[in-house]
Every structure is written in structure tokens, then in C-alpha cells.
Write a protein that holds these residues in place. Structure first.
Motif, PDB file in Angstrom:
ATOM      1  N   ASP A  92       0.851  -1.188   0.000  1.00 27.74           N
ATOM      2  CA  ASP A  92       0.000   0.000   0.000  1.00 27.74           C
ATOM      3  C   ASP A  92       0.884   1.234   0.000  1.00 27.74           C
ATOM      4  OD1 ASP A  92      -1.884   1.945   0.293  1.00 27.74           O
ATOM      5  OD2 ASP A  92      -2.914   1.029   1.994  1.00 27.74           O
ATOM      6  N   LEU A  93       0.838   1.986  -1.096  1.00 33.83           N
ATOM      7  CA  LEU A  93       1.675   3.172  -1.212  1.00 33.83           C
ATOM      8  C   LEU A  93       1.257   4.246  -0.222  1.00 33.83           C
ATOM      9  CD1 LEU A  93       3.924   4.638  -2.734  1.00 33.83           C
ATOM     10  CD2 LEU A  93       2.239   5.347  -4.434  1.00 33.83           C
ATOM     11  N   ALA A  94      -0.019   4.311   0.133  1.00 30.21           N
ATOM     12  CA  ALA A  94      -0.499   5.347   1.045  1.00 30.21           C
ATOM     13  C   ALA A  94       0.087   5.185   2.439  1.00 30.21           C
ATOM     14  CB  ALA A  94      -2.022   5.331   1.101  1.00 30.21           C
ATOM     15  N   THR A  95       0.219   3.966   2.906  1.00 33.72           N
ATOM     16  CA  THR A  95       0.729   3.717   4.260  1.00 33.72           C
ATOM     17  C   THR A  95       2.233   3.491   4.300  1.00 33.72           C
ATOM     18  OG1 THR A  95       0.261   1.344   4.028  1.00 33.72           O
ATOM     19  CG2 THR A  95      -1.470   2.727   4.966  1.00 33.72           C
ATOM     20  N   ASP A  96       2.837   3.114   3.165  1.00 40.06           N
ATOM     21  CA  ASP A  96       4.275   2.828   3.142  1.00 40.06           C
ATOM     22  C   ASP A  96       4.870   3.335   1.831  1.00 40.06           C
ATOM     23  OD1 ASP A  96       6.816   1.947   3.522  1.00 40.06           O
ATOM     24  OD2 ASP A  96       6.344  -0.188   3.554  1.00 40.06           O
ATOM     25  N   PRO A  97       5.249   4.626   1.780  1.00 38.88           N
ATOM     26  CA  PRO A  97       5.805   5.181   0.536  1.00 38.88           C
ATOM     27  C   PRO A  97       7.122   4.527   0.105  1.00 38.88           C
ATOM     28  CG  PRO A  97       5.116   6.935   2.035  1.00 38.88           C
ATOM     29  CD  PRO A  97       5.071   5.657   2.806  1.00 38.88           C
ATOM     30  N   LYS A  98       7.829   3.883   1.023  1.00 43.48           N
ATOM     31  CA  LYS A  98       9.105   3.239   0.696  1.00 43.48           C
ATOM     32  C   LYS A  98       8.958   1.721   0.593  1.00 43.48           C
ATOM     33  CE  LYS A  98      11.901   6.862   2.844  1.00 43.48           C
ATOM     34  NZ  LYS A  98      12.364   7.398   1.545  1.00 43.48           N
ATOM     35  N   ALA A  99       7.762   1.273   0.230  1.00 44.45           N
ATOM     36  CA  ALA A  99       7.501  -0.168   0.184  1.00 44.45           C
ATOM     37  C   ALA A  99       8.399  -0.879  -0.819  1.00 44.45           C
ATOM     38  CB  ALA A  99       6.034  -0.420  -0.155  1.00 44.45           C
ATOM     39  N   LEU A 100       8.657  -0.266  -1.964  1.00 42.00           N
ATOM     40  CA  LEU A 100       9.468  -0.924  -2.991  1.00 42.00           C
ATOM     41  C   LEU A 100      10.925  -1.046  -2.555  1.00 42.00           C
ATOM     42  CD1 LEU A 100       8.058   0.557  -6.321  1.00 42.00           C
ATOM     43  CD2 LEU A 100       7.425  -1.541  -5.116  1.00 42.00           C
ATOM     44  N   GLU A 101      11.441  -0.063  -1.832  1.00 44.13           N
ATOM     45  CA  GLU A 101      12.808  -0.154  -1.324  1.00 44.13           C
ATOM     46  C   GLU A 101      12.923  -1.303  -0.329  1.00 44.13           C
ATOM     47  OE1 GLU A 101      14.437   3.675  -0.076  1.00 44.13           O
ATOM     48  OE2 GLU A 101      12.756   4.659  -1.098  1.00 44.13           O
ATOM     49  N   THR A 102      11.928  -1.426   0.551  1.00 45.43           N
ATOM     50  CA  THR A 102      11.931  -2.528   1.521  1.00 45.43           C
ATOM     51  C   THR A 102      11.803  -3.868   0.814  1.00 45.43           C
ATOM     52  OG1 THR A 102      10.882  -1.059   3.140  1.00 45.43           O
ATOM     53  CG2 THR A 102      10.797  -3.430   3.584  1.00 45.43           C
ATOM     54  N   LEU A 103      10.968  -3.931  -0.205  1.00 46.63           N
ATOM     55  CA  LEU A 103      10.801  -5.166  -0.974  1.00 46.63           C
ATOM     56  C   LEU A 103      12.128  -5.596  -1.584  1.00 46.63           C
ATOM     57  CD1 LEU A 103       9.110  -7.346  -2.488  1.00 46.63           C
ATOM     58  CD2 LEU A 103       8.721  -5.615  -4.265  1.00 46.63           C
ATOM     59  N   TYR A 104      12.864  -4.661  -2.170  1.00 51.44           N
ATOM     60  CA  TYR A 104      14.133  -5.016  -2.804  1.00 51.44           C
ATOM     61  C   TYR A 104      15.140  -5.520  -1.778  1.00 51.44           C
ATOM     62  CZ  TYR A 104      18.470  -4.728  -5.409  1.00 51.44           C
ATOM     63  OH  TYR A 104      19.671  -5.047  -5.983  1.00 51.44           O
ATOM     64  N   ARG A 105      15.298  -4.793  -0.680  1.00 51.68           N
ATOM     65  CA  ARG A 105      16.307  -5.178   0.313  1.00 51.68           C
ATOM     66  C   ARG A 105      15.992  -6.515   0.963  1.00 51.68           C
ATOM     67  NH1 ARG A 105      15.805   0.329   1.884  1.00 51.68           N
ATOM     68  NH2 ARG A 105      14.484  -0.352   3.628  1.00 51.68           N
ATOM     69  N   ASN A 106      14.725  -6.753   1.284  1.00 53.48           N
ATOM     70  CA  ASN A 106      14.370  -7.928   2.083  1.00 53.48           C
ATOM     71  C   ASN A 106      14.049  -9.167   1.266  1.00 53.48           C
ATOM     72  OD1 ASN A 106      14.673  -6.238   4.249  1.00 53.48           O
ATOM     73  ND2 ASN A 106      12.479  -5.949   4.603  1.00 53.48           N
ATOM     74  N   GLU A 107      13.604  -8.983   0.005  1.00 46.54           N
ATOM     75  CA  GLU A 107      13.155 -10.136  -0.765  1.00 46.54           C
ATOM     76  C   GLU A 107      13.859 -10.284  -2.114  1.00 46.54           C
ATOM     77  OE1 GLU A 107       8.952 -10.701  -1.004  1.00 46.54           O
ATOM     78  OE2 GLU A 107       8.574  -9.736   0.926  1.00 46.54           O
ATOM     79  N   LEU A 108      13.860  -9.234  -2.914  1.00 40.80           N
ATOM     80  CA  LEU A 108      14.393  -9.373  -4.265  1.00 40.80           C
ATOM     81  C   LEU A 108      15.893  -9.633  -4.254  1.00 40.80           C
ATOM     82  CD1 LEU A 108      12.419  -6.611  -6.203  1.00 40.80           C
ATOM     83  CD2 LEU A 108      11.849  -9.015  -5.831  1.00 40.80           C
ATOM     84  N   ALA A 109      16.659  -8.843  -3.515  1.00 42.64           N
ATOM     85  CA  ALA A 109      18.103  -9.040  -3.464  1.00 42.64           C
ATOM     86  C   ALA A 109      18.441 -10.388  -2.853  1.00 42.64           C
ATOM     87  CB  ALA A 109      18.763  -7.913  -2.671  1.00 42.64           C
ATOM     88  N   ALA A 110      17.653 -10.841  -1.852  1.00 49.67           N
ATOM     89  CA  ALA A 110      17.894 -12.144  -1.234  1.00 49.67           C
ATOM     90  C   ALA A 110      17.638 -13.275  -2.218  1.00 49.67           C
ATOM     91  CB  ALA A 110      17.009 -12.305  -0.006  1.00 49.67           C
ATOM     92  N   SER A 111      16.606 -13.143  -3.066  1.00 46.88           N
ATOM     93  CA  SER A 111      16.325 -14.189  -4.049  1.00 46.88           C
ATOM     94  C   SER A 111      17.421 -14.264  -5.086  1.00 46.88           C
ATOM     95  CB  SER A 111      14.977 -13.924  -4.727  1.00 46.88           C
ATOM     96  OG  SER A 111      15.049 -12.771  -5.551  1.00 46.88           O
TER      97      SER A 111
END
Length: 323
Positions: free
Chosen positions: A265-284
Motif C-alpha cells: 500500500d503506497l499510502a501507508t508505506d511510501p518506501k515499500a518498494l525499497e523494503t521489498l528489494y532489500r528484504n526479498e528481491l536481493a535475497a532471491s
């Protein structure tokens, strides 16, 4: 057996002019000896070295050409080298993204979120799909983040002529782009307010089998907002009433479920994509780099070694004429 670089085979044609040149040189040498010695018997001697001595250099040359063509046979297991992630961002540029329930607009807030993701990338490839009533690849997958940022800044409601929103067209375009990157870590991030006028989400089936992970970023609020156009006017329906657009998450959840991803949800978490990359995408990507792959073994060493042996043995076997 496979030849990795067969284009080098044309070098074999050089043997023809080489043979003609050697023949001419031998003939001229014989004539020079005849003129110098005044001995007619020299004209009766062979014009070139024995056949074996002449064939050895030619055979060595052919073997060197074969090595250049890189013969390959047999499979070997090699560690899978990490080549980075392939991330496609599908950005909704329909007029509903001009709503101001996110500040300053949904579209501007979405671009800020994607820019934050861009700042986290480390050698990964990223591409941009703009979509409304249709989808179009605005920026192919690239590691040139400056070019991507420029394309992102230019994307807007005027990018595509067909209005409305078709999430199904996004999936079709993403499948086409990722088809050339089978076996890589392919991720699609759909940034939209969730309005879907196409109703063609049947194409999401099989996303997981195609190796495509889909995440959704919901841009908007349930309360919604009216849509202000660039000229200051507001979007109205045929009856003249103001059109109010609200966030709809059903289609976004369906996309994420089919692609094995999550909805943010962009409204509640404007940095959601940055968190997604650090925690999931880079790990995969780190996990993918530890796998192995099968590859044909290079065998150019064999013809090259045999060519060297022939060249080393040629002085011993290529007898010369006695004067």
C-alpha cells in the motif's frame, strides 16, 4: 558436436592462394638454380618438397582453424553466475492516476516510490511498461539507470492514446519481454490504483510456471478523489457530474496471488518498494547465484595441440632436396 564460432571456417580458403604461391616460389627457385649452375639436370628435379613435408603445414593450419571454430561436445556442470535481477515496473498512466488522494497526485507518488527502488539497485536490470487501455514497453530492461529515470519522468497520461485501464495487457507485454530472459530472476511490479476496465485477467494463469514473480503496489485510497486535469479542469461523466476514483485492490491481489508475490500500500508505506528489494528481491538473487547450469565443454585444445605437434615434427619429416 557443436561449433561455437563456425564463421572462422572461411580461413580454410587461404590454403588455395598459399599453395599457388609456394608452387610459384619453387618454380622460380629451380629456374634461378638452372641459370646459376648452367646444369640442365636441375630442371628435371622435383619442383617442391616431398608430399608429406608439404601436407604437414597444411594439416596444421586446418587444425588451427578448427580450434578457432571452437568445437564443443560433452556437458559440464558450472556454477550459475549471478547476472542480476530483471525487474519490470508496470506504471499505470491512466487519467485516474492524476487523483490527489495521494500527494501531490497518485502518479507523482508512484514515480517517487519507483525512484526510491532505483536508488537501491546494484547492477540489476530494470525496465518500464506504461499502461492505460493498452500496455507499451517504454524502456527495455537496462542497467543504464539514468535512461530509465528519464523515461520514468516523461511517462504520463499522454504516453498512450488509448484511455481506460487494462491490467491484462500488462501481463501480455511482460510475458513478451521476459521471454528472452528465461532462467533469470524475473520480477514484475505493477503500480496502479487497481481500476481494470479490460476485464481480461485470465492471462495471469501460469505466471509462476513462467518464472515471473508479480508484486502489486496499490496507489490510492479507499476514500478516493476527483481527477484534476493539467488545464485545471476536472473529469466529468456524460451527465456533467464529477468523476470520483477510488482505490480497488481486488485485481491487484489477483495479480500478486497468481505471481506468488505481495500487495503493498503506497499510502501507508511510501518506501515499500525499497523494503521489498532489500528484504526479498536481493535475497532471491543471492540464492539464485548458488545454482549450477549445464554447458557444452570447450574442446578447442585437442585440434590446437595436434597442430603444434605437426609443426614441431615437420622439420624432421619434411626432407629437403640436396643441391
Amino acid at each position: 558436436m557443436n561449433w561455437a564460432d563456425p564463421a572462422y571456417a572461411w580461413l580454410c580458403l587461404l590454403l588455395v592462394p598459399a599453395a599457388m604461391l609456394l608452387r610459384r616460389t619453387a618454380r622460380r627457385r629451380r629456374l634461378d638454380l638452372l641459370q646459376l649452375a648452367g646444369d640442365d639436370s636441375l630442371a628435371q628435379r622435383p619442383a617442391c618438397r616431398p608430399v608429406l613435408g608439404a601436407l604437414l603445414p597444411a594439416a596444421a593450419f586446418l587444425l588451427i582453424v578448427a580450434a578457432l571454430c571452437r568445437p564443443q561436445w560433452g556437458l559440464i556442470a558450472l556454477p550459475q553466475q549471478s547476472t542480476g535481477l530483471n525487474i519490470l515496473v508496470a506504471l499505470d498512466v491512466s487519467r485516474s492516476m492524476l487523483a490527489e488522494d495521494l500527494q501531490p497526485t497518485r502518479l507523482a507518488a508512484a514515480k517517487d516510490a519507483v525512484t526510491g527502488l532505483l536508488s537501491q539497485l546494484q547492477g540489476d536490470r530494470i525496465g518500464l511498461i506504461a499502461f492505460a487501455g493498452s500496455a507499451f514497453l517504454v524502456c527495455p530492461l537496462t542497467s543504464d539507470y539514468g535512461t530509465f529515470a528519464a523515461m520514468l519522468a516523461e511517462a504520463g497520461p499522454d504516453t498512450l492514446p488509448l484511455g481506460g485501464t487494462s491490467l491484462g495487457s500488462v501481463i501480455s507485454e511482460a510475458r513478451r519481454v521476459f521471454a528472452a530472459h528465461q532462467g533469470s530472476s524475473n520480477t514484475l511490479i505493477v503500480v496502479s490504483d487497481g481500476e481494470d476496465h479490460g476485464g481480461d485477467l485470465g492471462s495471469v494463469a501460469g505466471l509462476g510456471d513462467a518464472g515471473i514473480t508479480v508484486h502489486s503496489l496499490a496507489a490510492g485510497t479507499p476514500a478516493g478523489s476527483v481527477i484534476r486535469l493539467a488545464d485545471g479542469q476536472f473529469v466529468r461523466n456524460r451527465q456533467g457530474a464529477l468523476v470520483k476514483t477510488r482505490l480497488q485492490t481486488e485485481a491487484l491481489q489477483q495479480l500478486a496471488a497468481a505471481g506468488g508475490g505481495r500487495v503493498f500500500d503506497l499510502a501507508t508505506d511510501p518506501k515499500a518498494l525499497e523494503t521489498l528489494y532489500r528484504n526479498e528481491l536481493a535475497a532471491s538473487e543471492r540464492q539464485a547465484s548458488s545454482t549450477t547450469r549445464q554447458q557444452l565443454a570447450e574442446r578447442f585444445q585437442f585440434p590446437l595441440a595436434l597442430a603444434l605437434l605437426l609443426l614441431l615434427g615437420e622439420p624432421l619429416l619434411a626432407w629437403r632436396q640436396k643441391p
